[in-house]
Scaffold this active site. Sequence first.
Site, PDB file in Angstrom:
ATOM      1  N   LYS A 183       0.843  -1.196   0.000  1.00 33.79           N
ATOM      2  CA  LYS A 183       0.000   0.000   0.000  1.00 33.79           C
ATOM      3  C   LYS A 183       0.882   1.253   0.000  1.00 33.79           C
ATOM      4  CE  LYS A 183      -1.662   3.008   2.704  1.00 33.79           C
ATOM      5  NZ  LYS A 183      -1.706   4.173   1.806  1.00 33.79           N
TER       6      LYS A 183
ATOM      7  N   GLU B  19       9.993   2.527  10.598  1.00 36.17           N
ATOM      8  CA  GLU B  19      10.958   3.612  10.368  1.00 36.17           C
ATOM      9  C   GLU B  19      10.161   4.898  10.407  1.00 36.17           C
ATOM     10  OE1 GLU B  19      14.060   3.506  10.425  1.00 36.17           O
ATOM     11  OE2 GLU B  19      14.419   1.364  10.208  1.00 36.17           O
TER      12      GLU B  19
ATOM     13  N   CYS C 156      13.554  12.022   6.101  1.00 27.31           N
ATOM     14  CA  CYS C 156      13.613  11.661   7.518  1.00 27.31           C
ATOM     15  C   CYS C 156      15.014  11.876   8.061  1.00 27.31           C
ATOM     16  CB  CYS C 156      13.181  10.210   7.692  1.00 27.31           C
ATOM     17  SG  CYS C 156      14.027   9.117   6.555  1.00 27.31           S
TER      18      CYS C 156
ATOM     19  N   GLU D  64       9.625  17.332  14.424  1.00 29.59           N
ATOM     20  CA  GLU D  64       9.975  17.192  13.006  1.00 29.59           C
ATOM     21  C   GLU D  64       9.096  18.125  12.176  1.00 29.59           C
ATOM     22  OE1 GLU D  64       8.857  13.560  10.911  1.00 29.59           O
ATOM     23  OE2 GLU D  64      10.927  13.436  10.223  1.00 29.59           O
TER      24      GLU D  64
HETATM   25  P1  NAD Z   1       2.168   8.912   7.371  1.00 27.72           P
HETATM   26  O1  NAD Z   1       2.422   8.202   8.652  1.00 27.72           O
HETATM   27  O2  NAD Z   1       1.088   9.906   7.326  1.00 27.72           O
HETATM   28  O3  NAD Z   1       1.832   7.854   6.220  1.00 27.72           O
HETATM   29  C1  NAD Z   1       2.701   6.789   5.930  1.00 27.72           C
HETATM   30  C2  NAD Z   1       1.883   5.660   5.330  1.00 27.72           C
HETATM   31  O4  NAD Z   1       1.020   5.129   6.344  1.00 27.72           O
HETATM   32  C3  NAD Z   1       0.979   6.086   4.178  1.00 27.72           C
HETATM   33  O5  NAD Z   1       0.953   5.073   3.202  1.00 27.72           O
HETATM   34  C4  NAD Z   1      -0.371   6.216   4.852  1.00 27.72           C
HETATM   35  O6  NAD Z   1      -1.453   6.038   3.970  1.00 27.72           O
HETATM   36  C5  NAD Z   1      -0.311   5.087   5.844  1.00 27.72           C
HETATM   37  N1  NAD Z   1      -1.241   5.214   6.971  1.00 27.72           N
HETATM   38  C6  NAD Z   1      -1.696   6.348   7.546  1.00 27.72           C
HETATM   39  N2  NAD Z   1      -2.559   6.045   8.533  1.00 27.72           N
HETATM   40  C7  NAD Z   1      -2.639   4.706   8.600  1.00 27.72           C
HETATM   41  C8  NAD Z   1      -3.356   3.785   9.411  1.00 27.72           C
HETATM   42  N3  NAD Z   1      -4.181   4.202  10.376  1.00 27.72           N
HETATM   43  N4  NAD Z   1      -3.199   2.470   9.197  1.00 27.72           N
HETATM   44  C9  NAD Z   1      -2.370   2.020   8.228  1.00 27.72           C
HETATM   45  N5  NAD Z   1      -1.678   2.832   7.411  1.00 27.72           N
HETATM   46  C10 NAD Z   1      -1.794   4.172   7.601  1.00 27.72           C
HETATM   47  O7  NAD Z   1       3.570   9.537   6.911  1.00 27.72           O
HETATM   48  P2  NAD Z   1       3.866  10.420   5.615  1.00 27.72           P
HETATM   49  O8  NAD Z   1       3.318  11.777   5.882  1.00 27.72           O
HETATM   50  O9  NAD Z   1       3.478   9.719   4.376  1.00 27.72           O
HETATM   51  O10 NAD Z   1       5.464  10.472   5.630  1.00 27.72           O
HETATM   52  C11 NAD Z   1       6.191  11.407   6.349  1.00 27.72           C
HETATM   53  C12 NAD Z   1       6.795  10.757   7.582  1.00 27.72           C
HETATM   54  O11 NAD Z   1       7.571   9.621   7.199  1.00 27.72           O
HETATM   55  C13 NAD Z   1       7.757  11.667   8.302  1.00 27.72           C
HETATM   56  O12 NAD Z   1       7.533  11.596   9.700  1.00 27.72           O
HETATM   57  C14 NAD Z   1       9.127  11.069   7.976  1.00 27.72           C
HETATM   58  O13 NAD Z   1      10.130  11.313   8.918  1.00 27.72           O
HETATM   59  C15 NAD Z   1       8.813   9.635   7.879  1.00 27.72           C
HETATM   60  N6  NAD Z   1       9.838   8.921   7.115  1.00 27.72           N
HETATM   61  C16 NAD Z   1      10.702   8.126   7.792  1.00 27.72           C
HETATM   62  C17 NAD Z   1      11.705   7.452   7.121  1.00 27.72           C
HETATM   63  C18 NAD Z   1      12.639   6.561   7.876  1.00 27.72           C
HETATM   64  O14 NAD Z   1      13.208   5.681   7.258  1.00 27.72           O
HETATM   65  N7  NAD Z   1      12.828   6.736   9.171  1.00 27.72           N
HETATM   66  C19 NAD Z   1      11.834   7.576   5.739  1.00 27.72           C
HETATM   67  C20 NAD Z   1      10.937   8.413   5.072  1.00 27.72           C
HETATM   68  C21 NAD Z   1       9.932   9.071   5.774  1.00 27.72           C
END
Ligand code: NAD
Length: 481
Positions: free
Chosen positions: A170, A248, A282, A383
């Site tokens: 997904k 992550e 990130c 962040e």
């Molecule tokens: P997000 O948590 O909003 O979404 C990430 C994914 O989770 C999306 O596919 C989203 O649809 C899904 N999701 C959201 N709610 C959910 C639920 N209740 N159940 C299941 N899936 C759900 O994050 P984002 O805004 O897409 O990404 C930004 C974040 O990602 C930042 O905090 C960034 O630091 C982090 N990030 C971390 C790394 C790492 O490796 N540490 C790498 C890239 C991004």
Amino acid sequence: MHRNYIAGEWAEGGDATPNINPSDTDDTIGHYAHASAEQVRHALAAAEAALPRWGASTPQQRADALDAVGSEILARRDELADLLAREEGKALSDARAEVLRAGQIFKFFAGEALRIPGELLASTRPGMCVEITREPVGVVGIITPWNFPLAIPAWKIAPALAYGNAVVFKPAELVPGSAWALAEILSRVGLPHGTFNLVMGTGRAVGELLLNDARVAAISFTGSETTGRRVAQAAVGRAGPMSRFQLEMGGKNPLVVLDDADLDVAIQCAVNGAYYSTGQRCTASSRLVVTEGVHDRFVEALVEALRALRVGDARAPGTEIGPVVDANQLQRDLEYIDIGQREGASLVFGGAALPQVDGRPGYYLQPSLFTDASPDMRICREEIFGPVAAVIRVRDADEALAVANDTDYGLSAGVCTSSLKMAAHFRRHLQAGMVMVNAPTAGVDLHVPFGGRKGSSFGPREQGRYASEFFTSVKTAYVQP
Ligand code: NAD
């Protein structure tokens, strides 16, 4: 309409959302169907049914399939980079680097499929032999964020398949285009039907179904801390066996600049680490911890460098900083810029949204820099995920280390110094999963472990051969010949 890929077929139906170009909001890239609940369940059933065949495939079959995916990604590098830059907004040079990385990751795991590790040990009991082998985990749910639309899916899907698992993927709803292109490639490399499935849609609808279904043996998640906690709760709270999970999450990465640093190197590290990819990494260095002997020269040179950065359409030649990904993220960045000023930090560069660049309406934001920031300010603790950094002035190396570690996160941390002794000291004592010496906090190799400590990560590391820790299940067999 771009459809979901389930059980070896492109599935009809579902609502669709438009994929909008953040560099030019008049440009719609395409429409991508949301998988219905029934379709997600179908994908899970198909993945479960595919497991015995894919799990029994030879290492050579897996290697060939993954190698073919890698080759096609590399051959279509320009086209895929253009799509990635168009839907996510990172500059074309960054997008090209990401596509290259994704192709290389598939090739790396093609090789890993041929060398799945095991161990053979003598037993403590006479005549007994102990064999330690690694088997597939089962159906793996993969949930990814929007900021690396191709590389993060690649570094989860490639090892999952290399080690014999079936995948239900997904992607983030903001960037379905790159995910769909990857699925289309995977649909043509001879995987048994159901081995790989694409289910697009929101986290709340599609993501939750993956979290709560007992057929999912493991969830590999990258995204925000809030969603990461939700994944963890669901994994242990659901009916049936718990799923394993790997998270992550966010970062608030420090770049320490000591008095003896090479100033040019420090500026390059700060500009790249804090602002490239519009700061939406990130691993971005959003805290610049600078000792007082070099502080004023560093700030002056950094402002000069920011003035020279070209903000523009992600796909325009010469653009270094593309737009922010969408209106929500832009709003969030602007709120933090306001919070920083109200907290008493000095905004010394940027801070304004640019509604248009070169006549195109988009989510553009000037690269922004605060000075006079202190470690307790929200802009130094939370962040932001945008092109916004804050300089914290410290007395000496001891204070720099303490401030660098004063965070709930621990993904990446950097130090700029010309002292071998200081480099060794910081390498040992920075509390982060990845430490960079005279290098930006962002930008990593594909064949070594990636991940953090404290609030940034949970579970085994990703990438390199360490990926086998998550994507395989260890079996210990006692054999009496
Ligand atoms: P997000 O948590 O909003 O979404 C990430 C994914 O989770 C999306 O596919 C989203 O649809 C899904 N999701 C959201 N709610 C959910 C639920 N209740 N159940 C299941 N899936 C759900 O994050 P984002 O805004 O897409 O990404 C930004 C974040 O990602 C930042 O905090 C960034 O630091 C982090 N990030 C971390 C790394 C790492 O490796 N540490 C790498 C890239 C991004």
